[in-house]
Design a protein around this motif. Structure first.
Motif, PDB file in Angstrom:
ATOM      1  N   SER A 126      23.655  28.272  89.196  1.00  0.00           N
ATOM      2  CA  SER A 126      23.331  29.659  88.867  1.00  0.00           C
ATOM      3  C   SER A 126      22.768  30.424  90.062  1.00  0.00           C
ATOM      4  O   SER A 126      22.774  31.650  90.064  1.00  0.00           O
ATOM      5  CB  SER A 126      22.336  29.713  87.703  1.00  0.00           C
ATOM      6  N   LYS A 127      22.299  29.696  91.065  1.00  0.00           N
ATOM      7  CA  LYS A 127      21.700  30.344  92.232  1.00  0.00           C
ATOM      8  C   LYS A 127      22.645  30.416  93.444  1.00  0.00           C
ATOM      9  O   LYS A 127      22.214  30.831  94.511  1.00  0.00           O
ATOM     10  CB  LYS A 127      20.420  29.624  92.624  1.00  0.00           C
ATOM     11  N   ILE A 128      23.905  30.018  93.262  1.00  0.00           N
ATOM     12  CA  ILE A 128      24.850  30.150  94.369  1.00  0.00           C
ATOM     13  C   ILE A 128      25.039  31.639  94.622  1.00  0.00           C
ATOM     14  O   ILE A 128      25.495  32.378  93.745  1.00  0.00           O
ATOM     15  CB  ILE A 128      26.196  29.477  94.077  1.00  0.00           C
ATOM     16  N   GLY A 129      24.671  32.066  95.800  1.00  0.00           N
ATOM     17  CA  GLY A 129      24.692  33.489  96.112  1.00  0.00           C
ATOM     18  C   GLY A 129      26.009  33.971  96.686  1.00  0.00           C
ATOM     19  O   GLY A 129      26.863  33.185  97.096  1.00  0.00           O
ATOM     20  N   GLN A 130      26.128  35.268  96.707  1.00  0.00           N
ATOM     21  CA  GLN A 130      27.305  35.916  97.290  1.00  0.00           C
ATOM     22  C   GLN A 130      27.494  35.493  98.743  1.00  0.00           C
ATOM     23  O   GLN A 130      28.617  35.320  99.195  1.00  0.00           O
ATOM     24  CB  GLN A 130      27.147  37.438  97.189  1.00  0.00           C
ATOM     25  N   ASP A 131      26.385  35.279  99.461  1.00  0.00           N
ATOM     26  CA  ASP A 131      26.467  34.890 100.869  1.00  0.00           C
ATOM     27  C   ASP A 131      27.157  33.544 101.038  1.00  0.00           C
ATOM     28  O   ASP A 131      27.937  33.351 101.969  1.00  0.00           O
ATOM     29  CB  ASP A 131      25.074  34.871 101.508  1.00  0.00           C
ATOM     30  N   VAL A 132      26.898  32.602 100.125  1.00  0.00           N
ATOM     31  CA  VAL A 132      27.555  31.286 100.187  1.00  0.00           C
ATOM     32  C   VAL A 132      29.054  31.447  99.945  1.00  0.00           C
ATOM     33  O   VAL A 132      29.883  30.890 100.676  1.00  0.00           O
ATOM     34  CB  VAL A 132      26.934  30.310  99.166  1.00  0.00           C
ATOM     35  N   LEU A 133      29.415  32.216  98.931  1.00  0.00           N
ATOM     36  CA  LEU A 133      30.833  32.428  98.624  1.00  0.00           C
ATOM     37  C   LEU A 133      31.547  33.113  99.784  1.00  0.00           C
ATOM     38  O   LEU A 133      32.682  32.764 100.106  1.00  0.00           O
ATOM     39  CB  LEU A 133      30.974  33.245  97.342  1.00  0.00           C
ATOM     40  N   GLU A 134      30.873  34.068 100.419  1.00  0.00           N
ATOM     41  CA  GLU A 134      31.478  34.763 101.556  1.00  0.00           C
ATOM     42  C   GLU A 134      31.733  33.816 102.727  1.00  0.00           C
ATOM     43  O   GLU A 134      32.733  33.948 103.423  1.00  0.00           O
ATOM     44  CB  GLU A 134      30.596  35.932 101.987  1.00  0.00           C
ATOM     45  N   VAL A 135      30.836  32.861 102.938  1.00  0.00           N
ATOM     46  CA  VAL A 135      31.044  31.886 104.011  1.00  0.00           C
ATOM     47  C   VAL A 135      32.338  31.116 103.761  1.00  0.00           C
ATOM     48  O   VAL A 135      33.142  30.920 104.669  1.00  0.00           O
ATOM     49  CB  VAL A 135      29.843  30.922 104.141  1.00  0.00           C
ATOM     50  N   TYR A 136      32.558  30.674 102.505  1.00  0.00           N
ATOM     51  CA  TYR A 136      33.780  29.934 102.186  1.00  0.00           C
ATOM     52  C   TYR A 136      35.026  30.810 102.327  1.00  0.00           C
ATOM     53  O   TYR A 136      36.040  30.383 102.873  1.00  0.00           O
ATOM     54  CB  TYR A 136      33.700  29.326 100.788  1.00  0.00           C
ATOM     55  N   VAL A 137      34.950  32.029 101.847  1.00  0.00           N
ATOM     56  CA  VAL A 137      36.098  32.939 101.954  1.00  0.00           C
ATOM     57  C   VAL A 137      36.395  33.251 103.416  1.00  0.00           C
ATOM     58  O   VAL A 137      37.539  33.173 103.861  1.00  0.00           O
ATOM     59  CB  VAL A 137      35.843  34.241 101.155  1.00  0.00           C
ATOM     60  N   ASN A 138      35.364  33.575 104.182  1.00  0.00           N
ATOM     61  CA  ASN A 138      35.559  33.960 105.584  1.00  0.00           C
ATOM     62  C   ASN A 138      35.973  32.792 106.476  1.00  0.00           C
ATOM     63  O   ASN A 138      36.488  33.014 107.566  1.00  0.00           O
ATOM     64  CB  ASN A 138      34.297  34.623 106.131  1.00  0.00           C
ATOM     65  N   SER A 139      35.765  31.580 106.010  1.00  0.00           N
ATOM     66  CA  SER A 139      36.143  30.418 106.832  1.00  0.00           C
ATOM     67  C   SER A 139      37.545  29.911 106.505  1.00  0.00           C
ATOM     68  O   SER A 139      38.022  28.966 107.134  1.00  0.00           O
ATOM     69  CB  SER A 139      35.135  29.286 106.630  1.00  0.00           C
ATOM     70  N   MET A 140      38.220  30.537 105.538  1.00  0.00           N
ATOM     71  CA  MET A 140      39.523  30.022 105.102  1.00  0.00           C
ATOM     72  C   MET A 140      40.540  29.961 106.237  1.00  0.00           C
ATOM     73  O   MET A 140      41.247  28.972 106.379  1.00  0.00           O
ATOM     74  CB  MET A 140      40.072  30.849 103.941  1.00  0.00           C
ATOM     75  N   SER A 141      40.618  30.971 107.085  1.00  0.00           N
ATOM     76  CA  SER A 141      41.621  30.932 108.160  1.00  0.00           C
ATOM     77  C   SER A 141      41.321  29.798 109.134  1.00  0.00           C
ATOM     78  O   SER A 141      42.236  29.100 109.574  1.00  0.00           O
ATOM     79  CB  SER A 141      41.709  32.275 108.882  1.00  0.00           C
ATOM     80  N   SER A 142      40.057  29.565 109.431  1.00  0.00           N
ATOM     81  CA  SER A 142      39.701  28.459 110.327  1.00  0.00           C
ATOM     82  C   SER A 142      40.018  27.110 109.682  1.00  0.00           C
ATOM     83  O   SER A 142      40.497  26.185 110.348  1.00  0.00           O
ATOM     84  CB  SER A 142      38.211  28.503 110.675  1.00  0.00           C
ATOM     85  N   ARG A 143      39.753  27.007 108.375  1.00  0.00           N
ATOM     86  CA  ARG A 143      40.060  25.753 107.684  1.00  0.00           C
ATOM     87  C   ARG A 143      41.569  25.529 107.609  1.00  0.00           C
ATOM     88  O   ARG A 143      42.040  24.400 107.742  1.00  0.00           O
ATOM     89  CB  ARG A 143      39.426  25.742 106.296  1.00  0.00           C
ATOM     90  N   CYS A 144      42.338  26.608 107.419  1.00  0.00           N
ATOM     91  CA  CYS A 144      43.805  26.481 107.421  1.00  0.00           C
ATOM     92  C   CYS A 144      44.298  25.972 108.774  1.00  0.00           C
ATOM     93  O   CYS A 144      45.148  25.075 108.838  1.00  0.00           O
ATOM     94  CB  CYS A 144      44.464  27.819 107.096  1.00  0.00           C
ATOM     95  N   MET A 145      43.746  26.526 109.847  1.00  0.00           N
ATOM     96  CA  MET A 145      44.149  26.068 111.191  1.00  0.00           C
ATOM     97  C   MET A 145      43.782  24.602 111.404  1.00  0.00           C
ATOM     98  O   MET A 145      44.542  23.846 111.998  1.00  0.00           O
ATOM     99  CB  MET A 145      43.529  26.954 112.259  1.00  0.00           C
ATOM    100  N   ALA A 146      42.621  24.188 110.895  1.00  0.00           N
ATOM    101  CA  ALA A 146      42.202  22.788 111.039  1.00  0.00           C
ATOM    102  C   ALA A 146      43.138  21.866 110.262  1.00  0.00           C
ATOM    103  O   ALA A 146      43.505  20.786 110.749  1.00  0.00           O
ATOM    104  CB  ALA A 146      40.765  22.615 110.559  1.00  0.00           C
TER     105      ALA A 146
END
Length: 89
Positions: A53-73
């Motif tokens: 319940s305390k997972i914040g928007q900032d945590v979700l944004e980190v996962y979303v914003n890292s998707m291109s880097s994770r795809c490249m990896a």
């Protein structure tokens, strides 16, 4: 790989859990739970609910914003597992 314009289409998409957003959230829950170990199943469940319940928007944004880097990896790993760490401040 097939190259169509500027889009690279993979013949067989990778099966890496590194690209599955829910796997990333499970990992986040696991890391947070290890910081607050519980003594029984009921307390563990209550702690997980609290963490979720305390997972914040900032945590979700980190996962979303890292998707291109994770795809490249994953592409560099030819569709396999990668060692990709996200840092939370």
């Amino acid at each position: 790989f097939l190259i169509t314009g500027t889009l690279i289409v993979m013949e067989r998409p990778p099966q890496s859990p590194d690209l599955n957003p829910i796997e990333q959230l499970w990992d986040h829950l696991d890391r947070q739970l290890r910081l607050k170990p519980a003594t029984n199943v009921d307390k563990t469940f209550a702690t997980l609910q609290n963490i979720w319940s305390k997972i914040g928007q900032d945590v979700l944004e980190v996962y979303v914003n890292s998707m291109s880097s994770r795809c490249m990896a994953v592409i560099a790993a030819k569709g396999g597992h990668t060692i990709y760490y996200l840092c939370f401040t």
